[in-house]
Design a protein around this motif. Structure first.
Motif, PDB file in Angstrom:
ATOM      1  N   ARG A  72       0.909  -1.103   0.059  1.00  0.00           N
ATOM      2  CA  ARG A  72       0.075   0.054   0.023  1.00  0.00           C
ATOM      3  C   ARG A  72       0.843   1.344  -0.058  1.00  0.00           C
ATOM      4  O   ARG A  72       1.842   1.025   0.731  1.00  0.00           O
ATOM      5  N   ASP A 128     -12.487  -8.218  -1.636  1.00  0.00           N
ATOM      6  CA  ASP A 128     -13.795  -7.744  -1.309  1.00  0.00           C
ATOM      7  C   ASP A 128     -14.788  -7.633  -2.000  1.00  0.00           C
ATOM      8  O   ASP A 128     -15.761  -7.240  -1.912  1.00  0.00           O
ATOM      9  N   MET A 170     -13.616 -10.823   6.428  1.00  0.00           N
ATOM     10  CA  MET A 170     -13.013  -9.521   5.693  1.00  0.00           C
ATOM     11  C   MET A 170     -14.199  -9.043   4.877  1.00  0.00           C
ATOM     12  O   MET A 170     -15.410  -9.509   4.734  1.00  0.00           O
ATOM     13  N   GLY A 171     -13.736  -7.966   4.088  1.00  0.00           N
ATOM     14  CA  GLY A 171     -14.531  -7.269   3.170  1.00  0.00           C
ATOM     15  C   GLY A 171     -14.411  -5.882   3.161  1.00  0.00           C
ATOM     16  O   GLY A 171     -15.188  -5.214   2.438  1.00  0.00           O
ATOM     17  N   GLU A 223     -16.617  -7.760   8.679  1.00  0.00           N
ATOM     18  CA  GLU A 223     -15.748  -6.985   9.574  1.00  0.00           C
ATOM     19  C   GLU A 223     -16.311  -5.348   9.611  1.00  0.00           C
ATOM     20  O   GLU A 223     -16.142  -4.569  10.614  1.00  0.00           O
ATOM     21  N   TYR A 250      -6.570 -13.185   7.962  1.00  0.00           N
ATOM     22  CA  TYR A 250      -5.602 -13.221   7.025  1.00  0.00           C
ATOM     23  C   TYR A 250      -5.614 -14.852   6.272  1.00  0.00           C
ATOM     24  O   TYR A 250      -5.245 -14.723   5.035  1.00  0.00           O
ATOM     25  N   ARG A 253      -7.069 -14.346   2.571  1.00  0.00           N
ATOM     26  CA  ARG A 253      -6.437 -13.667   1.559  1.00  0.00           C
ATOM     27  C   ARG A 253      -5.173 -14.503   0.705  1.00  0.00           C
ATOM     28  O   ARG A 253      -4.889 -14.393  -0.276  1.00  0.00           O
TER      29      ARG A 253
HETATM   30  O1  F6P Z   1      -9.107  -4.996   0.711  1.00  0.00           O
HETATM   31  C1  F6P Z   1      -8.573  -6.287   1.180  1.00  0.00           C
HETATM   32  C2  F6P Z   1      -8.420  -6.365   2.668  1.00  0.00           C
HETATM   33  O2  F6P Z   1      -8.212  -7.829   2.897  1.00  0.00           O
HETATM   34  C3  F6P Z   1      -9.833  -5.917   3.421  1.00  0.00           C
HETATM   35  O3  F6P Z   1     -10.766  -7.075   3.382  1.00  0.00           O
HETATM   36  C4  F6P Z   1      -9.202  -6.086   4.907  1.00  0.00           C
HETATM   37  O4  F6P Z   1      -9.963  -5.224   5.556  1.00  0.00           O
HETATM   38  C5  F6P Z   1      -7.921  -5.256   4.529  1.00  0.00           C
HETATM   39  O5  F6P Z   1      -7.533  -5.696   2.879  1.00  0.00           O
HETATM   40  C6  F6P Z   1      -6.646  -5.520   5.566  1.00  0.00           C
HETATM   41  O6  F6P Z   1      -5.867  -4.678   4.984  1.00  0.00           O
HETATM   42  P1  F6P Z   1      -4.202  -4.980   5.390  1.00  0.00           P
HETATM   43  O7  F6P Z   1      -3.881  -6.198   4.303  1.00  0.00           O
HETATM   44  O8  F6P Z   1      -3.363  -3.838   4.919  1.00  0.00           O
HETATM   45  O9  F6P Z   1      -4.065  -5.342   6.847  1.00  0.00           O
END
Ligand code: F6P
Length: 320
Positions: A72, A128, A170-171, A223, A250, A253
């Motif tokens: 990011r 998401d 998540m989402g 969430e 996580y 993901r």
């Molecule tokens: O945007 C994808 C996501 O997994 C969201 O669902 C979650 O809230 C966010 O990223 C978590 O962000 P990070 O990986 O920066 O902790």
């Protein structure tokens, strides 16, 4: 267009590797030079750019995550920082970009295109499913199946112990992961940001179903839809029932992308490279009514996500 690059940005999602592979293989098929940029826009401004070939993307189609890594990069909102990124591109003679990520990634892409004339194709890579212009984002399907696996396992043990399970998923501010996994998992209660809910009502409904002999319930909480501890507290106060909480986090993901996401990855990638090769305008690539589409970023941003209320209502009917 002779030289393009690909990067992944923002939260990773299953299918990103399959998508990078398809971008590289399509570009090479069209005799284009193709480069990989590491760690998203951070790598762009730092010039972490490597030439890729067929072998660079061997044996990754089935792997979750992104071998180019991601980041990011909030500083990329700054025009001066973006300009540094364009220097790196021109140093390699790179004329076009494929960026795989979410809405933040697309905002950077649009700015590179509007302010610096770089042709950029955006591929919606996020678990998401929160981008209104496309029916599905890359990784969503695999993630919902991961959540479904968790719901199935939780149902076994909660049923054995006559317990109520609350699974937080998540989402970010969207409820699609909770909705689709909740429906598929037969959850009795699905709590999403898009639909207000009354905790008192939920608590008394659980109590009533308990008295009717339904001894375990599943609550799926997106969430962005509320505080899990507050929900547990309220149900305990109203019913004396101890809700068991699981935060999936996580795990959602990662994982090998399923068929749907691997095929979507290929379709998105081919469309993106085709457009770059043929001088297409910078666009957000998506899928609408099962057709691959390319829409101007402006339009992609302005479309309001329509939550599937009918599907949501069906959970209420089927779950109780
Ligand atoms: O945007 C994808 C996501 O997994 C969201 O669902 C979650 O809230 C966010 O990223 C978590 O962000 P990070 O990986 O920066 O902790």
């Amino acid at each position: 267009m002779e030289k393009i690059a690909v990067l992944t940005s923002g939260g990773d999602s299953p299918g990103m590797n399959a998508c990078i592979r398809a971008v590289v293989r399509t570009a090479l098929y069209y005799n284009m030079d193709v480069y990989g940029i590491e760690r998203g826009y951070e790598g762009l401004i730092n010039g972490d750019i490597t030439r890729l070939n067929h072998r660079s993307v061997s044996d990754i189609i089935h792997k979750g995550g992104t071998f180019l890594k991601t980041s990011r990069c909030p500083e990329f909102k700054d025009l001066e920082v973006q300009k540094r990124g364009t220097y790196a591109l021109s140093a390699y003679g790179i004329e076009g970009l494929v960026v795989i990520g979410g809405d933040g990634t697309f905002r950077g892409a649009k700015s590179l295109s509007d302010n610096f004339g770089i042709k950029v194709m955006g591929i919606p890579g996020t678990i998401d499913n929160d981008l209104a212009y496309t029916d599905y984002t890359l990784g969503f399907d695999t993630t919902v199946n991961t959540v479904l696996w968790a719901i199935n396992n939780l149902r076994d043990t909660m049923h054995s112990h006559d317990r109520v399970s609350l699974l937080e998923v998540m989402g970010r501010n969207a409820g699609d992961i909770a909705l689709y996994a909740g429906i598929a998992g037969g959850a009795e209660y699905i709590l999403v940001p898009e639909v207000p809910y009354d905790l008192d009502e939920i608590a008394s409904s659980i109590k009533k179903s308990n008295l009717r002999g339904k001894t375990s319930n599943t609550i799926v909480l997106a969430e962005g839809a509320g505080d899990r501890e507050e929900i547990v507290q309220k149900i305990k106060e109203k019913t004396g029932i101890n809700v068991k909480v699981t935060v999936l986090g996580y795990i959602q993901r990662g994982g090998s992308p399923n068929m749907a996401d691997r095929v979507l990855a290929a379709k998105f990638a081919i469309k993106a490279v085709d457009l770059l090769k043929n001088g297409g305008e910078s666009s957000a690539i998506g899928i609408k009514d099962n057709k691959i589409v390319a829409v101007p970023f402006e339009k992609a941003f302005n479309e309001k996500k329509v939550f599937d209320k009918d599907l949501f209502e069906s959970a209420r009917i089927l779950g109780l």
